[in-house]
Design an enzyme around this catalytic site. Sequence first.
Site, PDB file in Angstrom:
ATOM      1  N   ASP A  56       0.827  -1.192   0.000  1.00  0.00           N
ATOM      2  CA  ASP A  56       0.000   0.000   0.000  1.00  0.00           C
ATOM      3  C   ASP A  56       0.870   1.253   0.000  1.00  0.00           C
ATOM      4  O   ASP A  56       2.054   1.180  -0.328  1.00  0.00           O
ATOM      5  CB  ASP A  56      -0.952  -0.024   1.210  1.00  0.00           C
ATOM      6  CG  ASP A  56      -2.332   0.506   0.857  1.00  0.00           C
ATOM      7  OD1 ASP A  56      -2.455   1.718   0.631  1.00  0.00           O
ATOM      8  OD2 ASP A  56      -3.282  -0.296   0.808  1.00  0.00           O
ATOM      9  N   HIS A 103      -3.538   5.507   3.930  1.00  0.00           N
ATOM     10  CA  HIS A 103      -4.432   4.531   3.294  1.00  0.00           C
ATOM     11  C   HIS A 103      -4.072   3.108   3.698  1.00  0.00           C
ATOM     12  O   HIS A 103      -4.948   2.281   3.998  1.00  0.00           O
ATOM     13  CB  HIS A 103      -4.357   4.697   1.776  1.00  0.00           C
ATOM     14  CG  HIS A 103      -5.305   3.835   1.019  1.00  0.00           C
ATOM     15  ND1 HIS A 103      -4.904   2.745   0.290  1.00  0.00           N
ATOM     16  CD2 HIS A 103      -6.646   3.914   0.853  1.00  0.00           C
ATOM     17  CE1 HIS A 103      -5.952   2.178  -0.285  1.00  0.00           C
ATOM     18  NE2 HIS A 103      -7.023   2.873   0.041  1.00  0.00           N
ATOM     19  N   SER A 138     -11.065  -0.625  -1.675  1.00  0.00           N
ATOM     20  CA  SER A 138      -9.869  -0.708  -0.841  1.00  0.00           C
ATOM     21  C   SER A 138     -10.125  -1.451   0.450  1.00  0.00           C
ATOM     22  O   SER A 138      -9.246  -2.129   0.972  1.00  0.00           O
ATOM     23  CB  SER A 138      -9.359   0.688  -0.491  1.00  0.00           C
ATOM     24  OG  SER A 138      -8.710   1.285  -1.566  1.00  0.00           O
TER      25      SER A 138
END
Length: 553
Positions: A180, A220, A402
């Site tokens: 990520d 994220h 996601s």
Amino acid sequence: MNRILLLTLFVFSVYTNCRAQSNPRYLILFKDKKNSPYSIEKPAEYLSQRAISRRNRQGIALTTADLPVNPAYVDAVRKTGAMVIYTSRWFNGTLVEASDSQLKAIKELSFYKGTELNLPVANLTMPSEGVLRSAAVTHKFGTTEDIDYGNARAQLALMQVPVLHQRGFEGQGMIIAVLDNGFVNGNTVGYLKALRDENRIADTHDFVARDGDVYNDGSHGLNVLSTMAAYDPGRMVGGAFKASYALYRTENDDIEAPYEEITWLLAAERADSLGADVINSSLGYNTFEGPFNNAAYNHTYADMDGKTTIISRAARYASRTGMVVVTAAGNEGGNSWRYITAPADVDSVLTVGASTYDRSYASLSSVGPNAAGQQKPDVAAVGVGAIIGGISGNVSSGNGTSFASPLVAGLAAILWQAHPELTAQQLIYALKHSGHQADRPDNFLGYGVPDVVRAETIIEEQFTPLGTEPEIIGQMALSPNPTQKEISIAVPAALAGKQASFSLFSVSGAKYWSAARRLQTKEMIAIADLPSGIYLLHVMVENQEKTFRFFKQ
């Protein structure tokens, strides 16, 4: 870092910020691996024992793709003056920074095959506005007290994950690699305290900045990790909260460039070497930014065939090593692109779309099929109002594939823990066909939201044809699985005191041990001396018999 992982990386910290580089970066490909000091016969020299065992238990043979790049070739490239950054064994090449004259010298080497894309893959001399390809649109519910364990549990209960938790399958012994954009404050937030305190962070590396710190860039990845690894009862608990995690930063928020597909490749190779079981990738690529936003670099829908883009080819390699690769479908459902992004187009990858809590299609979720006509996504999970952890230790909600992807990755890890005899592709098959719309799959939700109970029924019916199990002996249960030192057999009271025979076999049929004795309500069998692998324990009581499969770590 251990010696094996060092063999997969040639890291030189001349520069720590990719935007400060002075020369373009190229992925140089070599013709062969001739005269390599490494061999298929000695995999322990370049793969961890976990990686070897993962292949062995799935019957996956080593190939030359597993061999590290020939060090002599790398030395020759370095002698041109080019800076060697990393090597790739799957692509058989090296990532370099090189001037025009250095690149010309490299091309004159006898073993030079070509340059990936025939173009630079990075020349990040200045930042641009970043975009989050599969990122989430998040909002807070208010204060952290507004979200309790019940809210966090709902996204897991939709797939019946608590059924496995109640049986003790919480991720113990499994490794999940998370690729990520970084994990800001992952080393301090409270909901990951157990992960840190129990030393279950198996590995970390920043493939973008190469500064050794995955906790100073990108939130994220932390949001994604929380859906699997969080353990904060009353607030948030993840799907595989006892698993170990490898945290790899492959995404650069400053600019979207083909370089990120290469860092994904490198991280997947490192996950393989480490012995990871599952990869989660909440990333996807179709178009790029800045100097790369042109026809030479941007992908077309025709490229989404599962074998064209760099990252999709890398994901195919990763799947072939026996890892379960789980990836987000993308958030392009409401955009002009609309379709899945790479590597969600790969046939052997488990592609996850987004659903609502009532299992309906979430309109943001990218749709299929891939360009080869294969149905995608494969399954779906909650991607609207998904519960996630934030960088301040708060718990909030977010939208996007996601977060659907790691929900399925966590499920895959604990289901594989419960059924270690399965291959990666058998596990994917069971998850797909357990979906709520398995009888009518489509290109919006695939087979639908997986269900643990249905998946285990499929496993029992299609992958566990073992003997007869009359009602009483069928109540026998083996634990833990996987195990390291011993196994315990819970015996129903109706069989206690009866004479029983035990036989222990390898999956190849070799007998390791046998014994006969009167049953107690709990039978303990020591297996610490056995080599790592899958074993069959056969139990016979009068005219009843049962065979257990278990994995010795």
